[in-house]
Design an enzyme around this catalytic site. Structure first.
Site, PDB file in Angstrom:
ATOM      1  N   GLY A  64      15.757  -8.962 -13.187  1.00 48.74           N
ATOM      2  CA  GLY A  64      14.510  -9.068 -13.926  1.00 48.74           C
ATOM      3  C   GLY A  64      14.633  -8.760 -15.399  1.00 48.74           C
ATOM      4  CB  SER A 117      14.529  -8.206  -1.639  1.00 50.05           C
ATOM      5  OG  SER A 117      14.537  -9.420  -0.934  1.00 50.05           O
ATOM      6  CB  THR A 166      14.878 -15.157  -7.773  1.00 53.40           C
ATOM      7  OG1 THR A 166      15.394 -14.130  -6.927  1.00 53.40           O
ATOM      8  CG2 THR A 166      15.866 -16.299  -7.810  1.00 53.40           C
ATOM      9  N   GLY A 167      16.272 -12.817  -9.381  1.00 53.59           N
ATOM     10  CA  GLY A 167      17.492 -12.227  -9.915  1.00 53.59           C
ATOM     11  C   GLY A 167      17.196 -11.047 -10.816  1.00 53.59           C
ATOM     12  NE  ARG A 217      13.778  -3.225 -12.663  1.00 53.42           N
ATOM     13  CZ  ARG A 217      13.741  -4.396 -12.079  1.00 53.42           C
ATOM     14  NH1 ARG A 217      12.935  -4.618 -11.060  1.00 53.42           N
ATOM     15  NH2 ARG A 217      14.494  -5.390 -12.507  1.00 53.42           N
ATOM     16  CB  VAL A 218       7.659  -2.747 -14.108  1.00 50.38           C
ATOM     17  CG1 VAL A 218       7.007  -4.121 -14.030  1.00 50.38           C
ATOM     18  CG2 VAL A 218       6.726  -1.677 -13.546  1.00 50.38           C
ATOM     19  N   GLY A 219       9.990  -4.899 -12.983  1.00 47.60           N
ATOM     20  CA  GLY A 219      10.844  -6.041 -13.327  1.00 47.60           C
ATOM     21  C   GLY A 219      10.061  -7.190 -13.922  1.00 47.60           C
ATOM     22  CG  ASP A 220      11.720 -11.012 -13.158  1.00 48.00           C
ATOM     23  OD1 ASP A 220      12.042 -10.078 -12.388  1.00 48.00           O
ATOM     24  OD2 ASP A 220      11.901 -12.213 -12.864  1.00 48.00           O
ATOM     25  CB  THR A 278       9.991  -8.735  -5.944  1.00 52.74           C
ATOM     26  OG1 THR A 278      11.325  -8.341  -5.660  1.00 52.74           O
ATOM     27  CG2 THR A 278       9.533  -8.026  -7.196  1.00 52.74           C
ATOM     28  CB  THR A 316      12.199 -12.021  -5.997  1.00 52.10           C
ATOM     29  OG1 THR A 316      12.503 -10.709  -6.430  1.00 52.10           O
ATOM     30  CG2 THR A 316      10.848 -12.447  -6.532  1.00 52.10           C
TER      31      THR A 316
HETATM   32  C1  SD4 Z   1      13.342  -7.876 -10.208  1.00 54.68           C
HETATM   33  N1  SD4 Z   1      13.533 -10.277 -10.221  1.00 54.68           N
HETATM   34  O1  SD4 Z   1      12.615  -6.943  -9.894  1.00 54.68           O
HETATM   35  C2  SD4 Z   1      13.209  -9.141  -9.406  1.00 54.68           C
HETATM   36  C3  SD4 Z   1      13.998  -8.960  -8.166  1.00 54.68           C
HETATM   37  C4  SD4 Z   1      14.890 -10.009  -7.792  1.00 54.68           C
HETATM   38  O2  SD4 Z   1      17.077 -10.284  -7.314  1.00 54.68           O
HETATM   39  O3  SD4 Z   1      14.615 -11.181  -7.851  1.00 54.68           O
HETATM   40  N2  SD4 Z   1      16.060  -9.552  -7.445  1.00 54.68           N
HETATM   41  O4  SD4 Z   1      14.154  -7.822 -11.123  1.00 54.68           O
END
Ligand code: SD4
Length: 325
Positions: free
Chosen positions: A239, A83, A236-237, A213-216, A203, A185
């Site tokens: 986004g 990841s 984490t988690g 796609r772009v996350g947090d 990540t 992440t």
């Molecule tokens: C995201 N927060 O891209 C990151 C990835 C992550 O569990 O932490 N996944 O959303």
């Protein structure tokens, strides 16, 4: 809903907090030399080797910003970490696309999003911070910048990650997983021997995401935020949930207003759970304050973090919001 009691409590807390800030501004709260300081703290199991690499730098008197970069580079180049960086799971079309950001004790920061073919996006983010007038570069532009800076273009899709993607294609269903598998992440925070704080987050994002796609994680204040006067936080988690609440900025602001790192992480998780259907996804926050206190909280049981305080480097379980699972 804010009722009158809560409002009064909030007002009292806010005025206590501004008193605290005034005292800080007047220099009455000097940097405390105390427990856990200097220290390294980071998300998930891959935080253990990352912490070791970061600790080597601060132990030798190095700067927090160098330590956070060195730390997260470990999972970035680890093919087993599916990841982060090399070996990360691809998007639904088979592309490994990376997000990362870094922030130093002066509030400088750099970030890359939707970057492909570079093993160490965190180092590209640092170059954005140091060598450009910008904070964030994305996609093709980020790749061009990385190549101009001397980074090598590489294939990041390992056979193992490709096999997982091909298997996923059989159903092709996009269902974000609650992150119970302990590979995710990496967000890492450091207080160095001077008492300065820096942070990094990197990540490959959610597996099987839409292309683009772009996350947090590359967003300053969402995936990671540091204010050297107060502390820092990483997320984490899922986004999208963190983005909707600018989670790590919120955690640091709550600490600025007097919350402990643990209270701040709990409140930030509550804000998500109050408005979103948190049953279906995980978010975890990890925070530390200027005095070396730390906190961690998540939605579902299962988020863990690694803490190196110079005496030992050890995994810990975060507390969680949904107690009835
Ligand atoms: C995201 N927060 O891209 C990151 C990835 C992550 O569990 O932490 N996944 O959303």
């Amino acid at each position: 809903m804010i009722n009158r009691r809560k409002f009064l409590l909030a007002t009292t807390l806010a005025s206590a907090a501004s008193m605290l800030n005034l005292k800080r501004a007047a220099g009455k709260f000097s940097v405390q030399k105390g427990k856990g300081k200097p220290m390294v703290i980071s998300t998930w199991n891959h935080g253990m080797p990352a912490n070791e690499a970061a600790w080597k730098i601060i132990e030798a008197g190095g700067k927090a910003i160098d330590a956070v970069e060195a730390g997260v580079k470990v999972p970035e180049s680890d093919p087993e970490s599916n990841s982060v960086g090399y070996g990360g799971y691809p998007d639904r079309d088979g592309n490994v696309t990376l997000d990362a950001c870094i922030m130093d004790e002066t509030g400088n920061c750099g970030s890359v999003s939707f970057l492909q073919h570079i093993v160490h996006p965190i180092s590209v983010a640092r170059k954005v911070m140091e060598n450009t007038p910008h904070v964030m570069l994305s996609g093709e532009g980020a790749l061009k910048f990385a190549l101009d800076q001397g980074f090598k273009k590489e294939n990041l899709l390992t056979d193992k990650a490709k096999a997982a993607w091909v298997k996923w294609l059989e159903s092709g269903k996009y269902k974000p997983m609650i992150n119970k598998e302990n590979h995710d992440t990496i967000g890492l925070l450091v207080i160095d021997q001077k008492g300065d704080i820096s942070g990094a987050c990197t990540t490959s994002g959610l597996a099987w995401k839409y292309y683009g796609r772009v996350g947090d994680s590359p967003i300053i204040g969402a995936g990671m935020f540091v204010d050297n006067e107060v502390g820092g936080a990483v997320a984490t988690g899922m986004g999208e949930a963190v983005l909707k609440t600018l989670g790590t900025f919120l955690v640091v602001e709550l600490m600025r207003n007097g919350a402990t790192p643990q209270e701040a992480c709990e409140e930030a998780v509550k804000r998500i759970a109050a408005k979103q259907n948190a049953k279906d996804f995980q978010v975890g926050y990890l925070a530390l304050d200027k005095s070396g206190n730390h906190g961690a909280h998540c939605i579902h049981k299962g988020f863990s973090y690694a803490l190196h305080n110079g005496v030992q480097n050890k995994m810990h379980d975060a507390s969680f919001h949904l107690k009835d699972e």
